[in-house]
Structures are given as structure tokens and as C-alpha cells.
Design a protein around this motif. Sequence first.
Motif, PDB file in Angstrom:
ATOM      1  N   PRO A 191     -20.399   3.277 104.500  1.00 50.61           N
ATOM      2  CA  PRO A 191     -20.571   2.842 103.113  1.00 50.61           C
ATOM      3  C   PRO A 191     -19.541   1.762 102.764  1.00 50.61           C
ATOM      4  O   PRO A 191     -18.551   1.585 103.486  1.00 50.61           O
ATOM      5  CB  PRO A 191     -20.346   4.114 102.304  1.00 50.61           C
ATOM      6  CG  PRO A 191     -19.557   5.005 103.171  1.00 50.61           C
ATOM      7  CD  PRO A 191     -19.885   4.635 104.588  1.00 50.61           C
ATOM      8  N   PRO A 192     -19.734   1.075 101.645  1.00 51.31           N
ATOM      9  CA  PRO A 192     -18.756   0.055 101.240  1.00 51.31           C
ATOM     10  C   PRO A 192     -17.373   0.676 101.006  1.00 51.31           C
ATOM     11  O   PRO A 192     -17.250   1.840 100.609  1.00 51.31           O
ATOM     12  CB  PRO A 192     -19.327  -0.493  99.932  1.00 51.31           C
ATOM     13  CG  PRO A 192     -20.763  -0.111  99.928  1.00 51.31           C
ATOM     14  CD  PRO A 192     -20.877   1.117 100.744  1.00 51.31           C
ATOM     15  N   VAL A 193     -16.357  -0.119 101.238  1.00 52.50           N
ATOM     16  CA  VAL A 193     -14.975   0.355 101.100  1.00 52.50           C
ATOM     17  C   VAL A 193     -14.685   0.777  99.668  1.00 52.50           C
ATOM     18  O   VAL A 193     -14.009   1.791  99.441  1.00 52.50           O
ATOM     19  CB  VAL A 193     -13.985  -0.729 101.578  1.00 52.50           C
ATOM     20  CG1 VAL A 193     -12.553  -0.305 101.318  1.00 52.50           C
ATOM     21  CG2 VAL A 193     -14.196  -1.028 103.046  1.00 52.50           C
ATOM     22  N   ASP A 194     -15.175   0.029  98.675  1.00 55.50           N
ATOM     23  CA  ASP A 194     -14.906   0.400  97.284  1.00 55.50           C
ATOM     24  C   ASP A 194     -15.535   1.749  96.928  1.00 55.50           C
ATOM     25  O   ASP A 194     -14.990   2.510  96.129  1.00 55.50           O
ATOM     26  CB  ASP A 194     -15.341  -0.692  96.313  1.00 55.50           C
ATOM     27  CG  ASP A 194     -16.807  -1.045  96.425  1.00 55.50           C
ATOM     28  OD1 ASP A 194     -17.442  -0.674  97.431  1.00 55.50           O
ATOM     29  OD2 ASP A 194     -17.321  -1.705  95.501  1.00 55.50           O
ATOM     30  N   PHE A 195     -16.659   2.084  97.545  1.00 56.27           N
ATOM     31  CA  PHE A 195     -17.280   3.399  97.339  1.00 56.27           C
ATOM     32  C   PHE A 195     -16.392   4.493  97.918  1.00 56.27           C
ATOM     33  O   PHE A 195     -16.167   5.528  97.279  1.00 56.27           O
ATOM     34  CB  PHE A 195     -18.660   3.441  97.994  1.00 56.27           C
ATOM     35  CG  PHE A 195     -19.307   4.791  97.929  1.00 56.27           C
ATOM     36  CD1 PHE A 195     -19.912   5.227  96.762  1.00 56.27           C
ATOM     37  CD2 PHE A 195     -19.287   5.637  99.026  1.00 56.27           C
ATOM     38  CE1 PHE A 195     -20.496   6.474  96.695  1.00 56.27           C
ATOM     39  CE2 PHE A 195     -19.870   6.879  98.970  1.00 56.27           C
ATOM     40  CZ  PHE A 195     -20.476   7.303  97.795  1.00 56.27           C
TER      41      PHE A 195
END
Length: 96
Positions: free
Chosen positions: A57-61
Motif C-alpha cells: 500500500p502507499p506509504v502515507d496509508f
Amino acid sequence: MMRCQRRADLGGRRGLGATRMTIIALVVLRTAYAALIGAVLGVVMGGIITGRMDALPPVDFMIGVGILSVIAPLVSTLPPAVYAAHRDPVGVLRTP
């Protein structure tokens, strides 16, 4: 009968002069320590496992999940901490 060791510990600290804010901070910091370790391990292990499956998943998630997994236990521990801080220390120590 068994006594709750944590209740006796907090009552003893309160009886020895710990302020209510100290008791609240102690309960919240104990929870924060465990929540932080769990969040870091969960995010890192989740990242490793999903990375091996090519579904990272995206790092910010992942950062958001880590932050929320620390905030939720801290917020939920405040009412019991306030309750523990306002109990009578003598009554707590006398309770079997």
C-alpha cells in the motif's frame, strides 16, 4: 481472593503522594509504550508481507494506520486513567 496488582500499585503510589496527573500520565504512558511497539511492528511486518506479494500500500496509508493504531488506545485509556486517579487510595489498598 486475589487483588488486582495494578490497582494496588496505583493506590500505593497515590497513597505515597503521587498527584492525580501523575497517575493519569503513568497509565497513559504504559499504554502508549505498548501501543507504539505494536504499531511499529504491525506496520513493518505488514509492509514486508505485502511487499513480498507485490501489493504494497502507499506509504502515507501505512503511516496513517500506524498513527491511528497508537491514538485509539491512548484515547480509550483516558477514562479508566481518570477513574483510577480519583479513587480513594486507602479504599483501593483495603479492597481484597
